[in-house]
Scaffold this active site. Structure first.
Site, PDB file in Angstrom:
ATOM      1  N   GLU A  76      -1.074   1.055 -10.469  1.00 18.51           N
ATOM      2  CA  GLU A  76      -0.714   1.323  -9.073  1.00 18.51           C
ATOM      3  C   GLU A  76       0.740   0.904  -8.938  1.00 18.51           C
ATOM      4  O   GLU A  76       1.051  -0.217  -8.491  1.00 18.51           O
ATOM      5  CB  GLU A  76      -1.623   0.584  -8.083  1.00 18.51           C
ATOM      6  CG  GLU A  76      -1.359   1.063  -6.655  1.00 18.51           C
ATOM      7  CD  GLU A  76      -2.194   0.398  -5.583  1.00 18.51           C
ATOM      8  OE1 GLU A  76      -3.352   0.038  -5.839  1.00 18.51           O
ATOM      9  OE2 GLU A  76      -1.643   0.246  -4.469  1.00 18.51           O
TER      10      GLU A  76
ATOM     11  N   HIS B 188       4.474   2.406  -7.830  1.00 20.23           N
ATOM     12  CA  HIS B 188       4.978   3.539  -7.061  1.00 20.23           C
ATOM     13  C   HIS B 188       6.471   3.799  -7.222  1.00 20.23           C
ATOM     14  O   HIS B 188       7.244   2.906  -7.554  1.00 20.23           O
ATOM     15  CB  HIS B 188       4.680   3.325  -5.582  1.00 20.23           C
ATOM     16  CG  HIS B 188       3.240   3.031  -5.298  1.00 20.23           C
ATOM     17  ND1 HIS B 188       2.230   3.916  -5.592  1.00 20.23           N
ATOM     18  CD2 HIS B 188       2.630   1.939  -4.763  1.00 20.23           C
ATOM     19  CE1 HIS B 188       1.064   3.379  -5.230  1.00 20.23           C
ATOM     20  NE2 HIS B 188       1.284   2.184  -4.734  1.00 20.23           N
TER      21      HIS B 188
ATOM     22  N   PHE C 198       6.374  -0.739   6.883  1.00 23.22           N
ATOM     23  CA  PHE C 198       5.222  -1.544   6.456  1.00 23.22           C
ATOM     24  C   PHE C 198       5.605  -2.999   6.204  1.00 23.22           C
ATOM     25  O   PHE C 198       4.739  -3.863   6.127  1.00 23.22           O
ATOM     26  CB  PHE C 198       4.594  -0.965   5.183  1.00 23.22           C
ATOM     27  CG  PHE C 198       3.751   0.245   5.440  1.00 23.22           C
ATOM     28  CD1 PHE C 198       2.566   0.147   6.156  1.00 23.22           C
ATOM     29  CD2 PHE C 198       4.136   1.494   4.976  1.00 23.22           C
ATOM     30  CE1 PHE C 198       1.779   1.257   6.403  1.00 23.22           C
ATOM     31  CE2 PHE C 198       3.348   2.612   5.215  1.00 23.22           C
ATOM     32  CZ  PHE C 198       2.175   2.496   5.932  1.00 23.22           C
TER      33      PHE C 198
ATOM     34  N   HIS D 245      -5.978   5.949  -3.215  1.00 20.20           N
ATOM     35  CA  HIS D 245      -5.034   4.934  -2.718  1.00 20.20           C
ATOM     36  C   HIS D 245      -5.083   4.892  -1.188  1.00 20.20           C
ATOM     37  O   HIS D 245      -5.314   5.909  -0.550  1.00 20.20           O
ATOM     38  CB  HIS D 245      -3.618   5.280  -3.219  1.00 20.20           C
ATOM     39  CG  HIS D 245      -2.591   4.276  -2.865  1.00 20.20           C
ATOM     40  ND1 HIS D 245      -1.926   4.274  -1.651  1.00 20.20           N
ATOM     41  CD2 HIS D 245      -2.110   3.219  -3.564  1.00 20.20           C
ATOM     42  CE1 HIS D 245      -1.077   3.254  -1.631  1.00 20.20           C
ATOM     43  NE2 HIS D 245      -1.171   2.599  -2.772  1.00 20.20           N
TER      44      HIS D 245
ATOM     45  N   ASP E 137       1.166  -2.973  -7.880  1.00 24.07           N
ATOM     46  CA  ASP E 137       1.523  -2.373  -6.584  1.00 24.07           C
ATOM     47  C   ASP E 137       3.028  -2.477  -6.324  1.00 24.07           C
ATOM     48  O   ASP E 137       3.455  -2.548  -5.174  1.00 24.07           O
ATOM     49  CB  ASP E 137       0.729  -2.970  -5.422  1.00 24.07           C
ATOM     50  CG  ASP E 137       0.455  -1.951  -4.325  1.00 24.07           C
ATOM     51  OD1 ASP E 137       1.010  -0.842  -4.380  1.00 24.07           O
ATOM     52  OD2 ASP E 137      -0.307  -2.283  -3.395  1.00 24.07           O
TER      53      ASP E 137
HETATM   54  C1  GRE Z   1       0.685   0.236  -1.111  1.00 27.07           C
HETATM   55  O1  GRE Z   1       1.152   1.197  -1.706  1.00 27.07           O
HETATM   56  O2  GRE Z   1      -0.372  -0.269  -1.495  1.00 27.07           O
HETATM   57  C2  GRE Z   1       1.440  -0.343   0.050  1.00 27.07           C
HETATM   58  C3  GRE Z   1       2.170   0.499   0.882  1.00 27.07           C
HETATM   59  C4  GRE Z   1       2.867  -0.036   1.947  1.00 27.07           C
HETATM   60  C5  GRE Z   1       2.826  -1.396   2.178  1.00 27.07           C
HETATM   61  C6  GRE Z   1       2.095  -2.222   1.370  1.00 27.07           C
HETATM   62  C7  GRE Z   1       1.384  -1.710   0.301  1.00 27.07           C
HETATM   63  O3  GRE Z   1       2.212   1.828   0.653  1.00 27.07           O
HETATM   64  O4  GRE Z   1       0.664  -2.511  -0.508  1.00 27.07           O
HETATM   65 ZN    ZN Z   2      -0.074   1.015  -3.618  1.00 28.96          ZN
END
Ligand code: GRE
Ligand code: ZN
Length: 329
Positions: free
Chosen positions: A8, A10, A23, A164, A290
């Site tokens: 996971e 990104h 976020f 996700h 993450d």
């Molecule tokens: C995630 O991709 O899990 C994620 C977000 C935004 C904030 C926190 C987070 O996309 O863990």
């Molecule tokens: Zn994530």
């Protein structure tokens, strides 16, 4: 431990970068956006410094799932996947890819998944929860009947599908009214994703495709702790010949143990890991950081030091991913 693999992990392209703003506190956006569009120098430095051999990369959230215009969703998915293929081609020893999919249209999603696996060499898909589509305010969850042909393609290709998180739509998020701190990763992400996973289980999808493998992050989004009760309540209203009133033939726990894997992404709670090891088993738990929402250093430090058997650490940190994605080595 060396050789850790995360799944996971990104990145963003210009069209999706802004989706991740908001976020986290505004003062961290510069750092976060830099990480998301970094030409993989920072990422590789973090990996090297923390015993991480491979990142299986995916687009940020909600990205393609939140583009109601189907043609545009398909275009953004294709461009993100092409961009990801280039990243992987530059460092095939360190990166792999998960496909972004325009699930607004199951046929387009099937075609894009097939292209990504067969032509770009990706090892699976990652979707950010339900998809939004123009002309409807109903979230499209993938247990709906129109997705069965897509799942048949996924099963035929034999690749895992990472479910996700994303936030619920405003009309479905009123429970969080006045409590914005519960939206996003703190609570709403997990709630939304756990319910979606339970919908897949209860729909009978895995009776049709018993080999299909779904991955959920964040230590299983609460499912290891709560799934016993889902089964217990359903058993009381059981219909003859099935595990409960839902169309599925087996219990939720059985599907969880046979058709799901979880990652520890962003949930470095040792007690939750121990519960998960008892409920789903160490063979179905995988390391992930993450990135960029969590740091590689503290994710890796926890994985390296958490008080579990060395054999389980090796499975969770590395070998389960090798097996699930057929990475060899
Ligand atoms: C995630 O991709 O899990 C994620 C977000 C935004 C904030 C926190 C987070 O996309 O863990
Ligand atoms: Zn994530």
């Amino acid at each position: 431990m060396d050789g850790k693999i995360g799944l996971e992990e990104h990145f963003a392209i210009a069209d999706t970068l802004q989706d991740s703003a908001g976020f986290l506190p505004p003062e961290t956006w510069q750092e976060l956006s830099g990480r998301l569009v970094d030409p993989e120098e920072r990422r590789l430095r973090e990996m090297d410094a923390n015993g991480m051999e491979t990142m299986i990369l995916s687009l940020n959230a909600p990205a393609v799932q939140a583009i109601p215009d189907v043609a545009r969703a398909a275009d953004v998915a294709r461009r993100a996947n092409d961009d990801l293929a280039e990243k992987v081609a530059r460092r095939p020893d360190r990166f792999r890819g998960l496909a972004a999919l325009p699930l607004q249209d199951p046929d387009l999603a099937s075609a894009e998944l097939t292209r990504c696996i067969r032509e770009l060499g990706f090892v699976g898909a990652l979707a950010n929860g339900f998809s939004e589509i123009e002309g409807s305010d109903a979230p499209l969850y993938y247990d709906l009947p129109q997705y069965r042909a897509f799942w048949a393609v996924c099963a035929e290709l034999g690749v895992p599908f990472y479910l996700h998180p994303r936030n619920p739509l405003p009309q479905d998020a009123r429970i969080y009214g006045g409590h914005p701190w519960l939206m996003g990763p703190g609570w709403a992400f997990g709630q939304e994703t756990a319910v979606h996973a339970l919908r897949l289980m209860g729909s009978g999808l895995f009776d049709d495709h018993p080999d299909l493998q779904i991955i959920v992050g964040h230590m299983g989004e609460g499912l290891p702790f709560n799934i016993w009760r889902v089964d217990n309540k359903n058993a009381r209203t059981k219909k003859p010949g099935s595990s409960g009133p839902q169309p599925a033939q087996k219990s939720f726990t059985e599907y969880f143990r046979e058709n799901f894997h979880i990652t520890v992404s962003g949930n470095y709670c040792t007690e939750a890991l121990l519960c998960s090891m008892q409920v789903i088993g160490a063979d179905r738990i995988l390391f992930s950081t993450d990135w960029p929402f969590e740091n590689v250093d503290y994710s890796a430090a926890w994985m390296d030091s958490v008080d579990i058997d060395e054999a389980d650490r090796l499975k969770i940190g590395r070998t389960n991913a090798l097996r699930l994605f057929g990475l060899g080595g």
